[in-house]
Design a protein around this motif. Sequence first.
Motif, PDB file in Angstrom:
ATOM      1  N   SER A  28      10.736  -9.044   2.668  1.00 19.14           N
ATOM      2  CA  SER A  28      12.188  -9.133   2.520  1.00 19.14           C
ATOM      3  C   SER A  28      12.830  -7.829   2.989  1.00 19.14           C
ATOM      4  CB  SER A  28      12.541  -9.395   1.055  1.00 19.14           C
ATOM      5  OG  SER A  28      12.200  -8.262   0.266  1.00 19.14           O
ATOM      6  N   GLY A  29      14.149  -7.837   3.078  1.00 24.11           N
ATOM      7  CA  GLY A  29      14.863  -6.626   3.459  1.00 24.11           C
ATOM      8  C   GLY A  29      14.659  -5.512   2.449  1.00 24.11           C
ATOM      9  N   GLU A  30      14.626  -5.871   1.159  1.00 24.41           N
ATOM     10  CA  GLU A  30      14.417  -4.869   0.118  1.00 24.41           C
ATOM     11  C   GLU A  30      13.028  -4.248   0.240  1.00 24.41           C
ATOM     12  OE1 GLU A  30      15.053  -7.125  -3.395  1.00 24.41           O
ATOM     13  OE2 GLU A  30      17.224  -6.824  -3.415  1.00 24.41           O
ATOM     14  N   GLN A  31      12.029  -5.089   0.498  1.00 22.95           N
ATOM     15  CA  GLN A  31      10.659  -4.582   0.643  1.00 22.95           C
ATOM     16  C   GLN A  31      10.538  -3.666   1.861  1.00 22.95           C
ATOM     17  OE1 GLN A  31       8.835  -8.413   0.729  1.00 22.95           O
ATOM     18  NE2 GLN A  31       8.542  -8.510  -1.490  1.00 22.95           N
ATOM     19  N   LEU A  32      11.224  -4.023   2.945  1.00 28.85           N
ATOM     20  CA  LEU A  32      11.181  -3.189   4.147  1.00 28.85           C
ATOM     21  C   LEU A  32      11.846  -1.838   3.894  1.00 28.85           C
ATOM     22  CD1 LEU A  32      10.280  -3.108   7.082  1.00 28.85           C
ATOM     23  CD2 LEU A  32      12.504  -4.058   7.732  1.00 28.85           C
ATOM     24  N   LYS A  33      12.944  -1.835   3.162  1.00 28.05           N
ATOM     25  CA  LYS A  33      13.605  -0.575   2.799  1.00 28.05           C
ATOM     26  C   LYS A  33      12.644   0.344   2.046  1.00 28.05           C
ATOM     27  CE  LYS A  33      18.567  -1.477   2.240  1.00 28.05           C
ATOM     28  NZ  LYS A  33      19.659  -1.450   1.248  1.00 28.05           N
ATOM     29  N   VAL A  34      11.946  -0.240   1.078  1.00 24.84           N
ATOM     30  CA  VAL A  34      11.067   0.554   0.217  1.00 24.84           C
ATOM     31  C   VAL A  34       9.908   1.142   1.009  1.00 24.84           C
ATOM     32  CG1 VAL A  34       9.428   0.427  -1.695  1.00 24.84           C
ATOM     33  CG2 VAL A  34      11.688  -0.590  -1.923  1.00 24.84           C
ATOM     34  N   ILE A  35       9.256   0.352   1.874  1.00 18.94           N
ATOM     35  CA  ILE A  35       8.093   0.869   2.594  1.00 18.94           C
ATOM     36  C   ILE A  35       8.504   1.939   3.598  1.00 18.94           C
ATOM     37  CG2 ILE A  35       8.101  -0.898   4.402  1.00 18.94           C
ATOM     38  CD1 ILE A  35       5.050   0.804   2.745  1.00 18.94           C
ATOM     39  N   LEU A  36       9.652   1.775   4.239  1.00 20.89           N
ATOM     40  CA  LEU A  36      10.118   2.807   5.175  1.00 20.89           C
ATOM     41  C   LEU A  36      10.423   4.106   4.440  1.00 20.89           C
ATOM     42  CD1 LEU A  36      12.458   0.769   7.570  1.00 20.89           C
ATOM     43  CD2 LEU A  36      10.195   1.703   8.073  1.00 20.89           C
ATOM     44  N   CYS A  37      10.986   3.978   3.253  1.00 19.84           N
ATOM     45  CA  CYS A  37      11.292   5.165   2.446  1.00 19.84           C
ATOM     46  C   CYS A  37      10.004   5.873   2.027  1.00 19.84           C
ATOM     47  CB  CYS A  37      12.111   4.768   1.226  1.00 19.84           C
ATOM     48  SG  CYS A  37      12.781   6.164   0.306  1.00 19.84           S
ATOM     49  N   ILE A  38       8.981   5.102   1.643  1.00 22.67           N
ATOM     50  CA  ILE A  38       7.710   5.697   1.224  1.00 22.67           C
ATOM     51  C   ILE A  38       7.015   6.370   2.399  1.00 22.67           C
ATOM     52  CG2 ILE A  38       5.387   5.155   0.369  1.00 22.67           C
ATOM     53  CD1 ILE A  38       6.672   2.939  -1.322  1.00 22.67           C
ATOM     54  N   VAL A  60      12.650  -1.585  -6.920  1.00 16.62           N
ATOM     55  CA  VAL A  60      11.767  -0.700  -6.150  1.00 16.62           C
ATOM     56  C   VAL A  60      10.317  -0.892  -6.576  1.00 16.62           C
ATOM     57  CG1 VAL A  60      11.110   1.715  -5.780  1.00 16.62           C
ATOM     58  CG2 VAL A  60      13.509   1.040  -5.635  1.00 16.62           C
ATOM     59  N   ALA A  61      10.081  -0.941  -7.884  1.00 13.12           N
ATOM     60  CA  ALA A  61       8.716  -1.102  -8.388  1.00 13.12           C
ATOM     61  C   ALA A  61       8.117  -2.427  -7.941  1.00 13.12           C
ATOM     62  CB  ALA A  61       8.708  -1.000  -9.914  1.00 13.12           C
ATOM     63  N   GLU A  62       8.923  -3.475  -7.956  1.00 16.29           N
ATOM     64  CA  GLU A  62       8.430  -4.788  -7.547  1.00 16.29           C
ATOM     65  C   GLU A  62       8.125  -4.822  -6.048  1.00 16.29           C
ATOM     66  OE1 GLU A  62      11.734  -6.866  -8.979  1.00 16.29           O
ATOM     67  OE2 GLU A  62      10.990  -7.038 -11.025  1.00 16.29           O
ATOM     68  N   CYS A  63       8.981  -4.178  -5.248  1.00 16.40           N
ATOM     69  CA  CYS A  63       8.742  -4.119  -3.805  1.00 16.40           C
ATOM     70  C   CYS A  63       7.506  -3.276  -3.499  1.00 16.40           C
ATOM     71  CB  CYS A  63       9.963  -3.536  -3.095  1.00 16.40           C
ATOM     72  SG  CYS A  63      11.420  -4.606  -3.141  1.00 16.40           S
ATOM     73  N   ALA A  64       7.348  -2.163  -4.216  1.00 10.05           N
ATOM     74  CA  ALA A  64       6.173  -1.310  -4.007  1.00 10.05           C
ATOM     75  C   ALA A  64       4.905  -2.076  -4.345  1.00 10.05           C
ATOM     76  CB  ALA A  64       6.283  -0.049  -4.864  1.00 10.05           C
ATOM     77  N   ASP A  65       4.973  -2.926  -5.379  1.00 12.64           N
ATOM     78  CA  ASP A  65       3.803  -3.709  -5.752  1.00 12.64           C
ATOM     79  C   ASP A  65       3.402  -4.667  -4.628  1.00 12.64           C
ATOM     80  OD1 ASP A  65       2.008  -4.518  -8.118  1.00 12.64           O
ATOM     81  OD2 ASP A  65       2.789  -6.430  -7.398  1.00 12.64           O
ATOM     82  N   TYR A  66       4.400  -5.187  -3.910  1.00  9.80           N
ATOM     83  CA  TYR A  66       4.115  -6.069  -2.772  1.00  9.80           C
ATOM     84  C   TYR A  66       3.287  -5.337  -1.729  1.00  9.80           C
ATOM     85  CZ  TYR A  66       4.930  -8.716   1.524  1.00  9.80           C
ATOM     86  OH  TYR A  66       4.763  -9.402   2.709  1.00  9.80           O
ATOM     87  N   TRP A  67       3.641  -4.064  -1.435  1.00 11.50           N
ATOM     88  CA  TRP A  67       2.926  -3.302  -0.420  1.00 11.50           C
ATOM     89  C   TRP A  67       1.561  -2.844  -0.925  1.00 11.50           C
ATOM     90  CZ3 TRP A  67       4.574  -4.222   4.116  1.00 11.50           C
ATOM     91  CH2 TRP A  67       5.922  -4.473   4.352  1.00 11.50           C
TER      92      TRP A  67
END
Length: 338
Positions: A28-38, A60-67
Amino acid sequence: MYSADVKLYASAFSVPAKIADEMLERCSGEQLKVILCILRNPEIDDEQIAEKTGLSPETVAECADYWIDAGIIISDSNDLGTLSSEKDNEEMTKAVSAPKIMPLLKPSQEEIDIALEKSRSLRNLFNEAQQILGKTYGYTTQSMLYNIVYYFGLPQDVANLLLHFAKYADTCSQNEILNIARNWSENGITDCSAANDYINKATKGRKLFSELAALTGNADTSPTFAQYELLCRWISWGFDAQAVAKAHEIMKADKESGTLNYRNFQYMNKPLKKWHEAGLHTVAEIESAPSVTLEPKKKSKPKTKKETSFDIELVEKNSLDRTRDITEIMNKKKMRRG
């Protein structure tokens, strides 16, 4: 046709090719934001990511868990990758968090060669792995196979089934295969019977995933290893694709943005767990008992001013009386002086 401004490469950072080649359509867009930030800011926590991306720390925590599930990042803190602080999520966190990559064996090429000379089963595994994965292997793949046998303790025939499952599940990266090996080792899947049982359940899980994709209008892609775990759990609980889609619908409405990628299974597990505990497993049963469904969160009402516990009019009157008394006393003093 688009092209990047070459001047920007003066200050650039690396993005794994797997993200651009395989995962853009999945995330998702939120997940992409989080991984680029990391990737841009190593050693960053949930609060800092939330500040930079404008997302909530929980999201953020949920998106990080996806990655983490996808094998792209590893969580080294209690914040990054934490699903939730709620007690009812403790079981889920323990069961589906992607295994953390701990220090594995780092055999030298000589050690690997000696092991191959001594073990016919290991030689067979190496030969079959080349056919299963469809590529010749170098030291990295040899080290991975060595760890599956000597670090995780899986027999050659079980390791063989593991590789077949990894290919079927389209999770053939080294980290993903080692994650499966760790899971099997920790859960006692160390013989062919247990391995076949796991694979049969995962096959049903993939079918559920495809049906869910069709019902929610999302493109059908392959689930991650951790998602297989949840899919199998939901099947064992007695849910079909329609019930899981109902959970997706509710949790989608619960997001302020109004959008929720259906692969955020941690969201959907919350109502499904609640329904399972209440003995509700079909859409008809769920809709007939609205008291146990998770409705979208209502915005909190603005706080009303607390009522005073005293009479304001009486206070004003007393204050006025005291002012008059003081005025009279001051006037009498002036008269005496005069």
